[in-house]
Every structure is written in structure tokens, then in C-alpha cells.
Design a protein around this motif. Structure first.
Motif, PDB file in Angstrom:
ATOM      1  N   VAL A 248      26.700  33.789  13.416  1.00 44.40           N
ATOM      2  CA  VAL A 248      26.258  33.363  12.042  1.00 44.40           C
ATOM      3  C   VAL A 248      24.698  34.155  11.818  1.00 44.40           C
ATOM      4  O   VAL A 248      24.133  34.419  12.952  1.00 44.40           O
ATOM      5  CB  VAL A 248      25.843  31.839  12.142  1.00 44.40           C
ATOM      6  CG1 VAL A 248      25.098  31.225  12.927  1.00 44.40           C
ATOM      7  CG2 VAL A 248      25.627  31.481  10.390  1.00 44.40           C
TER       8      VAL A 248
ATOM      9  N   SER B 112      28.176  33.593   7.463  1.00 39.09           N
ATOM     10  CA  SER B 112      28.972  32.751   8.660  1.00 39.09           C
ATOM     11  C   SER B 112      30.355  33.430   8.910  1.00 39.09           C
ATOM     12  O   SER B 112      30.922  33.719   7.947  1.00 39.09           O
ATOM     13  CB  SER B 112      29.142  31.426   8.313  1.00 39.09           C
ATOM     14  OG  SER B 112      29.840  30.689   9.039  1.00 39.09           O
ATOM     15  N   GLN B 113      30.464  33.740   9.848  1.00 39.94           N
ATOM     16  CA  GLN B 113      31.753  34.406  10.391  1.00 39.94           C
ATOM     17  C   GLN B 113      32.310  33.675  11.566  1.00 39.94           C
ATOM     18  O   GLN B 113      33.615  33.586  11.415  1.00 39.94           O
ATOM     19  CB  GLN B 113      31.201  35.716  11.117  1.00 39.94           C
ATOM     20  CG  GLN B 113      30.295  36.501  10.419  1.00 39.94           C
ATOM     21  CD  GLN B 113      30.575  37.955  10.652  1.00 39.94           C
ATOM     22  OE1 GLN B 113      31.125  38.687  10.032  1.00 39.94           O
ATOM     23  NE2 GLN B 113      29.790  38.396  11.637  1.00 39.94           N
ATOM     24  N   ARG B 114      31.649  33.022  12.475  1.00 39.11           N
ATOM     25  CA  ARG B 114      32.336  32.217  13.564  1.00 39.11           C
ATOM     26  C   ARG B 114      31.798  31.057  13.715  1.00 39.11           C
ATOM     27  O   ARG B 114      31.178  30.660  14.899  1.00 39.11           O
ATOM     28  CB  ARG B 114      32.569  33.072  14.822  1.00 39.11           C
ATOM     29  CG  ARG B 114      33.327  34.220  14.819  1.00 39.11           C
ATOM     30  CD  ARG B 114      33.913  34.984  16.015  1.00 39.11           C
ATOM     31  NE  ARG B 114      32.697  35.136  16.964  1.00 39.11           N
ATOM     32  CZ  ARG B 114      32.098  35.950  16.613  1.00 39.11           C
ATOM     33  NH1 ARG B 114      31.990  36.881  15.996  1.00 39.11           N
ATOM     34  NH2 ARG B 114      31.028  36.198  17.561  1.00 39.11           N
ATOM     35  N   VAL B 115      31.973  29.948  12.889  1.00 35.77           N
ATOM     36  CA  VAL B 115      31.327  28.581  13.051  1.00 35.77           C
ATOM     37  C   VAL B 115      32.741  27.835  12.856  1.00 35.77           C
ATOM     38  O   VAL B 115      33.332  27.947  11.773  1.00 35.77           O
ATOM     39  CB  VAL B 115      30.352  28.213  12.172  1.00 35.77           C
ATOM     40  CG1 VAL B 115      29.980  26.884  12.489  1.00 35.77           C
ATOM     41  CG2 VAL B 115      29.069  29.085  12.167  1.00 35.77           C
TER      42      VAL B 115
ATOM     43  N   LEU C 152      23.504  31.580   4.447  1.00 33.83           N
ATOM     44  CA  LEU C 152      24.018  31.829   5.762  1.00 33.83           C
ATOM     45  C   LEU C 152      25.264  32.825   5.561  1.00 33.83           C
ATOM     46  O   LEU C 152      26.217  32.656   4.588  1.00 33.83           O
ATOM     47  CB  LEU C 152      24.594  30.687   6.660  1.00 33.83           C
ATOM     48  CG  LEU C 152      23.779  29.502   6.782  1.00 33.83           C
ATOM     49  CD1 LEU C 152      24.737  28.391   7.276  1.00 33.83           C
ATOM     50  CD2 LEU C 152      22.793  29.746   7.866  1.00 33.83           C
TER      51      LEU C 152
ATOM     52  N   ARG D 172      29.245  26.961  -0.661  1.00 32.58           N
ATOM     53  CA  ARG D 172      30.193  28.192  -0.269  1.00 32.58           C
ATOM     54  C   ARG D 172      29.779  29.264  -1.543  1.00 32.58           C
ATOM     55  O   ARG D 172      30.327  28.877  -2.733  1.00 32.58           O
ATOM     56  CB  ARG D 172      31.591  27.854  -0.038  1.00 32.58           C
ATOM     57  CG  ARG D 172      32.118  29.206   0.480  1.00 32.58           C
ATOM     58  CD  ARG D 172      33.630  28.878   0.868  1.00 32.58           C
ATOM     59  NE  ARG D 172      34.194  29.787   1.734  1.00 32.58           N
ATOM     60  CZ  ARG D 172      35.469  29.964   1.891  1.00 32.58           C
ATOM     61  NH1 ARG D 172      36.349  28.928   1.545  1.00 32.58           N
ATOM     62  NH2 ARG D 172      35.750  30.806   2.615  1.00 32.58           N
TER      63      ARG D 172
ATOM     64  N   LEU E 205      25.412  24.516  14.084  1.00 29.43           N
ATOM     65  CA  LEU E 205      24.900  24.915  13.024  1.00 29.43           C
ATOM     66  C   LEU E 205      23.826  23.998  12.272  1.00 29.43           C
ATOM     67  O   LEU E 205      22.791  24.481  11.741  1.00 29.43           O
ATOM     68  CB  LEU E 205      25.759  25.555  12.183  1.00 29.43           C
ATOM     69  CG  LEU E 205      25.458  26.278  10.870  1.00 29.43           C
ATOM     70  CD1 LEU E 205      24.505  27.418  11.107  1.00 29.43           C
ATOM     71  CD2 LEU E 205      26.548  26.479  10.051  1.00 29.43           C
TER      72      LEU E 205
ATOM     73  N   SER F 150      32.436  31.133  19.033  1.00 34.59           N
ATOM     74  CA  SER F 150      32.113  30.307  17.783  1.00 34.59           C
ATOM     75  C   SER F 150      30.972  29.572  18.333  1.00 34.59           C
ATOM     76  O   SER F 150      30.846  29.133  19.508  1.00 34.59           O
ATOM     77  CB  SER F 150      33.173  29.691  17.283  1.00 34.59           C
ATOM     78  OG  SER F 150      34.285  30.420  16.965  1.00 34.59           O
TER      79      SER F 150
ATOM     80  N   PRO G 151      34.815  31.642   7.136  1.00 34.65           N
ATOM     81  CA  PRO G 151      33.700  32.774   7.042  1.00 34.65           C
ATOM     82  C   PRO G 151      33.359  32.952   5.622  1.00 34.65           C
ATOM     83  O   PRO G 151      34.065  32.985   4.341  1.00 34.65           O
ATOM     84  CB  PRO G 151      34.638  33.969   7.480  1.00 34.65           C
ATOM     85  CG  PRO G 151      35.816  33.482   8.328  1.00 34.65           C
ATOM     86  CD  PRO G 151      35.892  32.111   7.649  1.00 34.65           C
TER      87      PRO G 151
ATOM     88  N   LEU H 232      34.051  25.885   9.662  1.00 34.41           N
ATOM     89  CA  LEU H 232      33.454  26.480   8.220  1.00 34.41           C
ATOM     90  C   LEU H 232      34.231  28.211   8.209  1.00 34.41           C
ATOM     91  O   LEU H 232      34.302  28.998   8.951  1.00 34.41           O
ATOM     92  CB  LEU H 232      31.907  26.978   8.803  1.00 34.41           C
ATOM     93  CG  LEU H 232      31.162  26.992   7.405  1.00 34.41           C
ATOM     94  CD1 LEU H 232      30.890  25.905   6.577  1.00 34.41           C
ATOM     95  CD2 LEU H 232      29.780  27.297   8.022  1.00 34.41           C
TER      96      LEU H 232
ATOM     97  N   TYR I 241      27.120  31.271   2.445  1.00 37.66           N
ATOM     98  CA  TYR I 241      26.855  29.978   1.923  1.00 37.66           C
ATOM     99  C   TYR I 241      25.239  29.693   1.550  1.00 37.66           C
ATOM    100  O   TYR I 241      24.510  30.456   2.118  1.00 37.66           O
ATOM    101  CB  TYR I 241      27.021  28.805   3.022  1.00 37.66           C
ATOM    102  CG  TYR I 241      28.387  28.940   3.614  1.00 37.66           C
ATOM    103  CD1 TYR I 241      29.052  27.897   2.994  1.00 37.66           C
ATOM    104  CD2 TYR I 241      29.166  29.919   4.205  1.00 37.66           C
ATOM    105  CE1 TYR I 241      30.698  27.745   3.225  1.00 37.66           C
ATOM    106  CE2 TYR I 241      30.402  29.594   4.738  1.00 37.66           C
ATOM    107  CZ  TYR I 241      31.245  28.521   4.142  1.00 37.66           C
ATOM    108  OH  TYR I 241      32.494  28.511   4.395  1.00 37.66           O
TER     109      TYR I 241
END
Ligand code: FMN
Length: 245
Positions: free
Chosen positions: A166, A119-122, A117, A141, A82, A76, A127, A125, A130
Motif C-alpha cells: 500500500v 492499495s495493492q495487497r491488503v 491509498l 473506493r 491498515l 499482504s 486493489p 480490500l 481509495y
């Protein structure tokens, strides 16, 4: 494909040249203005941290080393990383009257681009998709579904988008610029997009991350993922971001 001079792009560039003799007495465009800021008041928000290193890699090395990155490790990225990427690409850095200036230049300080964004692996946050609230420096979101695979499919099956922690997605709200600059405004909007993406890629290098710009996509599929109409607001550009694989 049409010959160069028959292409829409060529015709557009010819038709929007600024000529000294035509400029005087030119009527302003009959395009209505619109809001300068976009927010989603109903959305769940995530405040972004403003703590990041003030010193690090030097600009000349970042320029020398920047390369499009299409392979990412499974790791991540952090919310701090980010936040720095969002600030570097579109953060507010100054004020003159009611104008708030940003890290990237924008024709007429009109800032027609919006940042989303996938986002998948932050860390910290969930997934989802956003929207970046620039003034509030926070995320809103819009969707709770893991967005990587649908986004990769919408981008002509470019699978690295599904692997990236991301993806940044930039749309334009055309009226913001074109109410002032008319037909020619589209040139400026596209130039704004380039500045934003390059800022992002250099900031990614600073963090030891890599990214790849993406302009090959099915427009209405990406617009559909964001919930934008493709008329007033439409996707123009994306960038995948992650730690180099
Ligand atoms: C406007 C633009 C659109 C691009 N679209 C894509 C894309 O859809 N997919 C992709 O893999 N790379 C894309 N790229 C990356 C280019 O292929 C890359 O910048 C080029 O090969 C030069 O390599 P470098 O960025 O590593 O210097 C795009 C770059 C730009 C500037």
C-alpha cells in the motif's frame, strides 16, 4: 538552477516572514473558505476495523529503529494493520466544540491534508485507489485498477512503489488553511504533512512494517490518478508501506 536568493523557495520564505511591525492592522486574506471535510458520497465504502493491539514496542525503540524501507516482501498486510496506520496518521482523538482533533497536530486545527491509498495487497480490500473518510473512519473506493505501476511511473519510476502492498498519498486542500493564514499558510500545510508522515512511519514500526517517504513525483500525474484538480487540491507527499523485505 538559480542561486539561493533567486530561488522561488527563498523568495517565498522571505515574503512570508512574520514581522512584529507588519502584523498590526493586517487585513485578513481575501481567500474564501471551503468545506472542512471531504467525502465521496457515491463511492463504494469499506468500513475500517478498530481492533488493534494497545501495547507493544516502546517509542524510544521505534525512534531508534526507524529507517526508510524500499524493499518489501510479497506478503499482504491486514485490514486491521491498515486501519491502525490510518488512525495513527490522521485518526480523530478528541473534541472541543465543533473541532475534532487528530493524532497529528495541524496549524489552527484546520486539517488541510487529505489521505488517499493506492492499495495493492491488503487483505479484504480489492486493489484500487481509495480516499480515507476521516470522520466516518472508512475508505471510499475511487478506482478499481491496480495502481502500483502507474503510481511508480508517476513517482519518477521509483519501482518500490509498485512492490509495496500500500502507498499512502497525501494531498492538501489549500483553502482550508490559507483562508485563515494567507500566503504564510503554505508553510503550515507543509509542516502538517511532515507530522502526518512521521506518525505513519512510527506506527508502521510498531506493527513490524516499514515505509519510505516519497516527495519525488510528477505532480499532475499523481493528481490525475486521484482525480484531483491540482489547483484547489494537489498532492504533496506519499509514503510506501509494507513488511520489510
Ligand atoms: C521530504 C522527504 C522526501 C523524500 N522523498 C524520497 C523519495 O522520493 N524517494 C526515496 O527513495 N526516498 C525519499 N525520502 C527518504 C529519504 O531519502 C530518507 O529519509 C533519507 O535518506 C534518510 O534515511 P532514513 O529515512 O532511513 O533515516 C524522502 C524523505 C523526506 C523527508
Amino acid at each position: 538552477m538559480p542561486e539561493l536568493k533567486e530561488s522561488l523557495g527563498h523568495k517565498y520564505l522571505q515574503a512570508t516572514k512574520c514581522a512584529r511591525e507588519a502584523k498590526d492592522g493586517q487585513a485578513p486574506p481575501a481567500i474564501q473558505r471551503t468545506e472542512r471535510w471531504k467525502t465521496y458520497p457515491e463511492a463504494e465504502v469499506v468500513e475500517l476495523p478498530r481492533a488493534w493491539p494497545q501495547q507493544g514496542a516502546d517509542l524510544l525503540s521505534l525512534l531508534q529503529q526507524r529507517r526508510s524501507q524500499r524493499s518489501f516482501v510479497a506478503e499482504s498486510i491486514s485490514l486491521e494493520e491498515l486501519a491502525l496506520l490510518l488512525w495513527a496518521s490522521q485518526g480523530i482523538t478528541g473534541q472541543a466544540g465543533s473541532y475534532l482533533f487528530r493524532t497529528a497536530p495541524s496549524a489552527g486545527a484546520l486539517y488541510p491534508m487529505e489521505t488517499y491509498l493506492a492499495s495493492q495487497r491488503v487483505e479484504g480490500l480489492a486493489p484500487g485507489i481509495y480516499h480515507f473518510d476521516v470522520q466516518g473512519f472508512r475508505l471510499e473506493r475511487l478506482s478499481v485498477l491496480p495502481p502500483g505501476q502507474p503510481l511508480a511511473e508517476a513517482c519518477l519510476g521509483q519501482s518500490f512503489l509498485a512492490q509495496a502492498p500500500v502507498n499512502f498519498i497525501w494531498t492538501a486542500i489549500f483553502r482550508r488553511n490559507m483562508a485563515k493564514y494567507g500566503h504564510r499558510g503554505l508553510r503550515y500545510i507543509l509542516l502538517d504533512a511532515g507530522h502526518i508522515c512521521q506518525n505513519l512511519l512510527l506506527a508502521a514500526g510498531f506493527l513490524g512494517l516499514g515505509g519510505c517517504p516519497v516527495a519525488a513525483f510528477f505532480d499532475e500525474e499523481v493528481n490525475g490518478l486521484l482525480g484531483v484538480d491540482g489547483q484547489e487540491e494537489s498532492v504533496l507527499y506519499l509514503a510506501s508501506l509494507g513488511r520489510k523485505g
